[in-house]
Design a protein around this motif. Structure first.
Motif, short mmCIF file in Angstrom:
data_model
loop_
_atom_site.label_atom_id
_atom_site.label_comp_id
_atom_site.label_asym_id
_atom_site.label_seq_id
_atom_site.Cartn_x
_atom_site.Cartn_y
_atom_site.Cartn_z
N THR A 45 0.82 -1.22 0.00
CA THR A 45 0.00 0.00 0.00
C THR A 45 0.85 1.27 0.00
OG1 THR A 45 -0.03 0.09 2.40
CG2 THR A 45 -1.81 -1.14 1.35
N SER A 46 2.17 1.11 0.05
CA SER A 46 3.04 2.29 0.14
C SER A 46 4.47 1.87 -0.18
CB SER A 46 3.02 2.85 1.58
OG SER A 46 3.58 1.89 2.47
N PHE A 47 5.34 2.86 -0.30
CA PHE A 47 6.76 2.58 -0.51
C PHE A 47 7.32 1.81 0.69
CE2 PHE A 47 11.30 3.55 -0.39
CZ PHE A 47 11.67 3.23 -1.69
N GLN A 48 6.88 2.20 1.90
CA GLN A 48 7.33 1.52 3.12
C GLN A 48 6.94 0.04 3.10
OE1 GLN A 48 4.86 1.48 6.37
NE2 GLN A 48 6.40 1.33 7.96
N ALA A 49 5.70 -0.25 2.71
CA ALA A 49 5.21 -1.64 2.65
C ALA A 49 5.98 -2.42 1.59
CB ALA A 49 3.72 -1.66 2.35
N ARG A 50 6.29 -1.76 0.49
CA ARG A 50 7.06 -2.39 -0.59
C ARG A 50 8.43 -2.83 -0.08
NH1 ARG A 50 10.81 -0.86 -4.35
NH2 ARG A 50 10.61 -1.80 -6.41
N GLN A 51 9.10 -1.95 0.66
CA GLN A 51 10.41 -2.26 1.22
C GLN A 51 10.33 -3.43 2.20
OE1 GLN A 51 11.58 -0.53 -1.28
NE2 GLN A 51 13.43 -0.17 -0.08
N LEU A 52 9.28 -3.43 2.99
CA LEU A 52 9.06 -4.49 3.98
C LEU A 52 8.92 -5.86 3.30
CD1 LEU A 52 8.79 -4.32 7.08
CD2 LEU A 52 6.31 -4.20 6.79
N ILE A 53 8.15 -5.89 2.22
CA ILE A 53 7.94 -7.13 1.45
C ILE A 53 9.27 -7.63 0.89
CG2 ILE A 53 6.88 -8.06 -0.67
CD1 ILE A 53 4.52 -6.03 -0.04
N LEU A 54 10.04 -6.72 0.31
CA LEU A 54 11.33 -7.09 -0.30
C LEU A 54 12.34 -7.54 0.77
CD1 LEU A 54 11.68 -4.26 -2.98
CD2 LEU A 54 11.17 -6.67 -3.40
N GLN A 55 12.38 -6.84 1.89
CA GLN A 55 13.31 -7.19 2.98
C GLN A 55 13.06 -8.61 3.50
OE1 GLN A 55 12.69 -4.10 5.87
NE2 GLN A 55 13.71 -2.56 4.60
N HIS A 56 11.81 -9.04 3.47
CA HIS A 56 11.46 -10.37 3.97
C HIS A 56 11.51 -11.45 2.89
CE1 HIS A 56 10.00 -8.09 7.44
NE2 HIS A 56 10.02 -9.23 8.11
N GLY A 57 11.95 -11.05 1.69
CA GLY A 57 12.09 -12.03 0.61
C GLY A 57 10.77 -12.57 0.09
N LEU A 58 9.68 -11.80 0.30
CA LEU A 58 8.37 -12.22 -0.19
C LEU A 58 8.18 -11.77 -1.64
CD1 LEU A 58 6.43 -11.22 3.03
CD2 LEU A 58 6.71 -13.56 2.20
N THR A 59 7.25 -12.39 -2.34
CA THR A 59 7.02 -12.08 -3.75
C THR A 59 6.22 -10.79 -3.87
OG1 THR A 59 7.01 -14.43 -4.24
CG2 THR A 59 6.12 -12.97 -5.94
N LEU A 60 6.81 -9.80 -4.55
CA LEU A 60 6.19 -8.48 -4.71
C LEU A 60 5.39 -8.41 -6.00
CD1 LEU A 60 6.14 -5.42 -3.72
CD2 LEU A 60 8.10 -5.09 -5.25
N SER A 61 4.18 -7.88 -5.92
CA SER A 61 3.39 -7.66 -7.13
C SER A 61 2.68 -6.31 -7.03
CB SER A 61 2.39 -8.80 -7.35
OG SER A 61 1.82 -8.68 -8.65
N ASP A 62 1.73 -6.06 -7.93
CA ASP A 62 0.99 -4.80 -7.92
C ASP A 62 -0.43 -5.06 -8.43
OD1 ASP A 62 1.14 -4.92 -10.78
OD2 ASP A 62 3.10 -3.97 -10.70
N LEU A 63 -1.25 -4.01 -8.44
CA LEU A 63 -2.65 -4.16 -8.84
C LEU A 63 -2.82 -4.31 -10.35
CD1 LEU A 63 -4.37 -1.63 -6.40
CD2 LEU A 63 -4.31 -4.12 -6.22
N ASP A 64 -1.79 -3.96 -11.12
CA ASP A 64 -1.85 -4.20 -12.58
C ASP A 64 -1.89 -5.71 -12.84
OD1 ASP A 64 -1.56 -1.52 -12.75
OD2 ASP A 64 0.46 -1.53 -13.61
N ARG A 65 -1.03 -6.43 -12.12
CA ARG A 65 -0.94 -7.88 -12.32
C ARG A 65 -1.96 -8.64 -11.48
NH1 ARG A 65 5.53 -8.11 -11.69
NH2 ARG A 65 5.02 -6.23 -10.52
#
Length: 225
Positions: A45-65
């Motif tokens: 939901t934000s840049f902060q949440a995006r960083q959190l997902i990446l730091q934990h090695g989780l799969t990042l996506s977006d609402l386009d996909r």
């Protein structure tokens, strides 16, 4: 956080919110993904949440996909008896509301201090309203005139000038003076030209988990009408 076993299953698309409480949820989610080899996709939901997902090695996506989410999980600044929320203390209200609106289930986790009978009881900083920069003065005047209180431009702490959101907009904090019909007020404020979104989440949260002082968790569902 026992809610993670209820919220997340395999092959799910999960909306990940912003703020301090969410860090614990993402920790637990990442732990379960590793232990159970779950296939989970996360939409921030934000840049902060995006960083959190990446730091934990989780799969990042977006609402386009992934425009449809199985569940979105987020915090709140305040929760009333009807599960109406004030969100946006961290400035991410628009993206938080978009992600929550795309989810089949919207779950909130919050500290026990966010629990109120009515909005404004605990949270004294007002309702955040994201506005187009050129409109902040007319919007703040219109809100004060129509609904009372005052809508103040949120200023940054470590930079000169106003807070700028992830969408390059400004935030007004509307310090209301009394309780309102939040559904009606939310709609009316959104109709003011220049308003992008409000931090009033009305009829969206399906369940709230409050972390209590003693480490237990209290669950609240919406009242039955």
């Amino acid at each position: 956080w026992r809610f993670t076993s209820l919220c997340f299953g395999n092959h799910q698309v999960v909306g990940v919110g912003s703020g301090s409480t969410i860090m614990y949820a993402v920790d637990r989610l990442a732990e379960r993904v590793r232990q159970e080899k779950l296939n989970i996709v996360c939409v921030p939901t934000s840049f902060q949440a995006r960083q959190l997902i990446l730091q934990h090695g989780l799969t990042l996506s977006d609402l386009d996909r992934h425009p449809e989410l199985d569940v979105a999980i987020d915090g709140a600044d305040e929760v009333d008896a009807a599960l109406t929320l004030i969100k946006g203390g961290g400035g991410c209200l628009t993206q938080e509301k978009i992600v929550a609106g795309c989810a089949k289930h919207f779950i909130v986790i919050a500290d026990f201090r966010k629990d109120s009978a009515t909005l404004g009881q605990q949270w004294k900083k007002g309702v955040p309203i994201e506005v187009i920069p050129m409109a902040y003065v007319p919007v703040s005047r219109t809100i004060a005139k129509r609904f009372g209180g005052e809508a103040v431009l949120r200023m940054a702490v470590s930079k000169a000038g106003p807070v700028v959101t992830d969408n390059s907009n400004f935030i007004l904090d509307w310090k209301f003076e009394h309780a309102h019909n939040w559904k009606e007020v939310n709609t009316a404020i959104k109709m003011i030209p220049g308003v992008v979104e409000t931090g009033l989440f009305v009829g969206m949260a399906e369940r709230v988990y409050f972390g209590m002082e003693d480490g237990s968790v209290r669950v609240r569902d919406p009242p039955v009408n």
